[in-house]
Scaffold this motif. Structure first.
Motif, PDB file in Angstrom:
ATOM      1  N   MET A   1       0.862  -1.185   0.000  1.00  0.00           N
ATOM      2  CA  MET A   1       0.000   0.000   0.000  1.00  0.00           C
ATOM      3  C   MET A   1       0.890   1.223   0.000  1.00  0.00           C
ATOM      4  SD  MET A   1      -3.041  -0.845   2.752  1.00  0.00           S
ATOM      5  CE  MET A   1      -3.873   0.718   2.557  1.00  0.00           C
ATOM      6  N   PRO A   2       0.710   2.167  -0.955  1.00  0.00           N
ATOM      7  CA  PRO A   2      -0.190   2.012  -2.089  1.00  0.00           C
ATOM      8  C   PRO A   2       0.462   1.276  -3.244  1.00  0.00           C
ATOM      9  CG  PRO A   2       0.826   4.179  -2.140  1.00  0.00           C
ATOM     10  CD  PRO A   2       1.375   3.466  -0.932  1.00  0.00           C
ATOM     11  N   ILE A   3      -0.358   0.560  -4.023  1.00  0.00           N
ATOM     12  CA  ILE A   3       0.122   0.029  -5.295  1.00  0.00           C
ATOM     13  C   ILE A   3       0.165   1.168  -6.315  1.00  0.00           C
ATOM     14  CG2 ILE A   3      -0.711  -2.346  -5.074  1.00  0.00           C
ATOM     15  CD1 ILE A   3      -3.147  -1.168  -6.933  1.00  0.00           C
ATOM     16  N   VAL A   4       0.831   0.906  -7.436  1.00  0.00           N
ATOM     17  CA  VAL A   4       0.713   1.788  -8.599  1.00  0.00           C
ATOM     18  C   VAL A   4      -0.528   1.323  -9.358  1.00  0.00           C
ATOM     19  CG1 VAL A   4       1.782   2.582 -10.726  1.00  0.00           C
ATOM     20  CG2 VAL A   4       3.202   2.110  -8.712  1.00  0.00           C
ATOM     21  N   SER A   5      -1.514   2.195  -9.441  1.00  0.00           N
ATOM     22  CA  SER A   5      -2.822   1.775  -9.948  1.00  0.00           C
ATOM     23  C   SER A   5      -3.028   2.115 -11.419  1.00  0.00           C
ATOM     24  CB  SER A   5      -3.909   2.421  -9.090  1.00  0.00           C
ATOM     25  OG  SER A   5      -3.756   3.835  -9.107  1.00  0.00           O
ATOM     26  N   LEU A   6      -1.950   2.432 -12.108  1.00  0.00           N
ATOM     27  CA  LEU A   6      -2.043   2.815 -13.526  1.00  0.00           C
ATOM     28  C   LEU A   6      -2.766   1.769 -14.373  1.00  0.00           C
ATOM     29  CD1 LEU A   6       1.516   4.256 -14.302  1.00  0.00           C
ATOM     30  CD2 LEU A   6      -0.657   5.461 -14.660  1.00  0.00           C
TER      31      LEU A   6
END
Lengths: 203, 203
Positions: B86-91
């Motif tokens: 957390m956090p992931i890269v949410s691209l």
């Protein structure tokens, strides 16, 4: 029945969300047989730990907060007026609180409510000792004694110790509350705090 | 009767509070005859404007958030599991959403719910295209086509444009919602959002 411990209510006199919480917390606690320990602190010291900036200095967030505060106060049905300066330096108000509390905790509590009411209810500046003293004078407190007290090293040290203790407990915002050792951050968590009190009452 | 405009629901797939809001917003809107436009965005771009740091990297706040999220999910009665990162890269997840939405907005919405459920409901990592594709595959979406799509310049540009548009509207957090042009930040403002919808309905 064991007496439930007081709720700790940490706040900064410069914090508008702290003001909103201050208008609800005593009644909320009383409904569940709890009292509240009001603990003014210097939020700026905690913000050094978290790297936060004053809300009103942050792009986008400041604009939002101006709308959110007005809406929140309307929904709660409480007075809210923007003071000329946000945030003020709240040192004098917080020191005055601890000075008063030494001899008269009830008067200190009345003073805190009056200071918040002046600052965010009526939009008055309470950013220096003379203005704080003027608020205190409406409660019969000697303004000269107050101005003198908030400059005393032991009162300054007292506020610093309270602030350090708050940060050591994990406080990083205002309002910040503890029910026993469970933390609740923000006026928007008073609903969760109430759920906790309700669960305790049902045990 | 004039059709009320959809509620805009901005969120980042990496945002746990966005997840909590995602579980409530459709039903809440529907009770007042509104639909919801789901708008994934890259919160990191907004955080550059506000100078904010990722929540889970901030001293004191990260510890608090870990408690608050578990408590909030319990109070809402919804599943919540911390993902490994957390956090992931949410691209990849956000791009996949806009790729799907081009042809099938309903499927895009189902994908968004499935991705959030995987990430914060079950605690799975959805931080790269292959993991996102695996979630999408459970909805019958071709995983190879998804992996290919999220690498395409026009899909990348689409997400960037959506993110820029969100920031231009004042979005700086997740979840962030608009009822017409009134902004509501945070899952804790869904109650105020509902008050607004109620007022509209009473007009």
């Amino acid at each position: 029945m064991v007496q439930a411990s007081p709720i700790d209510f940490y706040f900064d006199f410069a914090s508008p969300y702290g003001y909103l919480a201050s208008l609800r917390i005593d009644d909320l606690a009383a409904r569940y047989g709890r009292t509240v320990r009001w603990r003014p602190m210097m939020l700026g010291a905690a913000m050094k730990v978290t790297g936060a900036q004053p809300l009103m200095n942050i792009p986008l967030r400041a604009d939002y907060a101006r709308r959110d505060l007005v809406r929140f106060a309307r929904i709660l049905g409480v007075p809210f007026t923007f003071p000329p300066t946000m945030p003020i330096v709240s040192l004098a108000a917080a020191r005055a609180f601890y000075w008063l509390e030494e001899d008269d905790p009830v008067l200190a509590h009345r003073f805190a409510k009056a200071a918040y009411e002046a600052h965010f209810g009526r939009g008055e500046d309470i950013g220096d000792a003379s203005r704080v003293a003027a608020v205190a004078a409406t409660l019969g407190i000697d303004p000269d004694a107050l101005v003198d007290a908030v400059a005393r090293p032991e009162i300054k040290a007292r506020l610093k110790a309270e602030t350090d203790a708050a940060i050591a407990r994990g406080v990083f915002g205002s309002p910040f509350l503890f029910v026993d050792d469970e933390p609740f951050w923000g006026v928007d968590r008073l609903d969760h705090l109430e759920i906790r009190l309700k669960e305790d009452a049902g045990r």
